[in-house]
Design a protein around this motif. Structure first.
Motif, PDB file in Angstrom:
ATOM      1  N   ASN A   1       0.815   3.095  12.211  1.00 24.17           N
ATOM      2  CA  ASN A   1       1.305   2.614  10.914  1.00 24.17           C
ATOM      3  C   ASN A   1       0.857   3.518   9.774  1.00 24.17           C
ATOM      4  O   ASN A   1      -0.114   4.260   9.886  1.00 24.17           O
ATOM      5  CB  ASN A   1       0.821   1.192  10.649  1.00 24.17           C
ATOM      6  CG  ASN A   1       1.492   0.189  11.551  1.00 24.17           C
ATOM      7  OD1 ASN A   1       2.606   0.387  12.003  1.00 24.17           O
ATOM      8  ND2 ASN A   1       0.801  -0.895  11.833  1.00 24.17           N
TER       9      ASN A   1
ATOM     10  N   HIS B   1      -3.211   2.078   4.874  1.00 25.08           N
ATOM     11  CA  HIS B   1      -3.332   1.063   3.838  1.00 25.08           C
ATOM     12  C   HIS B   1      -4.403   1.541   2.866  1.00 25.08           C
ATOM     13  O   HIS B   1      -5.513   1.884   3.273  1.00 25.08           O
ATOM     14  CB  HIS B   1      -3.722  -0.274   4.455  1.00 25.08           C
ATOM     15  CG  HIS B   1      -4.069  -1.322   3.457  1.00 25.08           C
ATOM     16  ND1 HIS B   1      -3.146  -1.859   2.592  1.00 25.08           N
ATOM     17  CD2 HIS B   1      -5.243  -1.929   3.182  1.00 25.08           C
ATOM     18  CE1 HIS B   1      -3.744  -2.751   1.820  1.00 25.08           C
ATOM     19  NE2 HIS B   1      -5.016  -2.813   2.165  1.00 25.08           N
ATOM     20  N   SER B   2      -4.090   1.570   1.584  1.00 24.25           N
ATOM     21  CA  SER B   2      -5.064   2.037   0.595  1.00 24.25           C
ATOM     22  C   SER B   2      -5.604   0.857  -0.207  1.00 24.25           C
ATOM     23  O   SER B   2      -4.897  -0.107  -0.481  1.00 24.25           O
ATOM     24  CB  SER B   2      -4.443   3.066  -0.341  1.00 24.25           C
ATOM     25  OG  SER B   2      -3.368   2.505  -1.034  1.00 24.25           O
ATOM     26  N   TYR B   3      -6.884   0.971  -0.560  1.00 20.58           N
ATOM     27  CA  TYR B   3      -7.566  -0.080  -1.302  1.00 20.58           C
ATOM     28  C   TYR B   3      -8.596   0.587  -2.205  1.00 20.58           C
ATOM     29  O   TYR B   3      -9.316   1.490  -1.777  1.00 20.58           O
ATOM     30  CB  TYR B   3      -8.252  -1.054  -0.334  1.00 20.58           C
ATOM     31  CG  TYR B   3      -9.126  -2.069  -0.999  1.00 20.58           C
ATOM     32  CD1 TYR B   3      -8.583  -3.133  -1.691  1.00 20.58           C
ATOM     33  CD2 TYR B   3     -10.516  -1.973  -0.929  1.00 20.58           C
ATOM     34  CE1 TYR B   3      -9.395  -4.077  -2.308  1.00 20.58           C
ATOM     35  CE2 TYR B   3     -11.334  -2.909  -1.532  1.00 20.58           C
ATOM     36  CZ  TYR B   3     -10.760  -3.960  -2.221  1.00 20.58           C
ATOM     37  OH  TYR B   3     -11.557  -4.883  -2.827  1.00 20.58           O
TER      38      TYR B   3
END
Length: 89
Positions: free
Chosen positions: A19, A22-24
């Motif tokens: 996938n 995902h950034s945070y």
């Protein structure tokens, strides 16, 4: 993803999906979390994951989930591993 595919091929495992990261972000920094799923024998999965963590630029392993699934059509068991790598920027 290139190193993941290379290691999977050399260790006789299959990459089922990879996938988008995902950034945070918070006050402590910015984090990227990569997740992908592999399928194969237990030792082959470990031989695939280890060099990805040590030689790749994904970061460190934060979660591994191994799950044995039964394929009722062929009456065989399959081992699938979901792996999360986290990179701190």
């Amino acid at each position: 993803m290139k190193i993941t595919n290379t290691e999977a091929l050399s260790n006789n495992t299959n990459v089922l999906y990879f996938n988008e990261p995902h950034s945070y972000s918070n006050a402590h920094g910015s984090f990227l979390t990569y997740n992908f799923q592999l399928e194969g024998k237990y030792n082959n999965l470990l031989r695939t994951i280890y060099p990805i963590e040590n030689n790749g630029n994904f970061g460190k392993i934060v979660h591994i989930n191994l799950e044995k699934k039964k394929d009722y059509k062929t009456n065989k068991n399959r081992l699938q591993g979901t792996i999360f790598f986290q990179q701190v920027k």
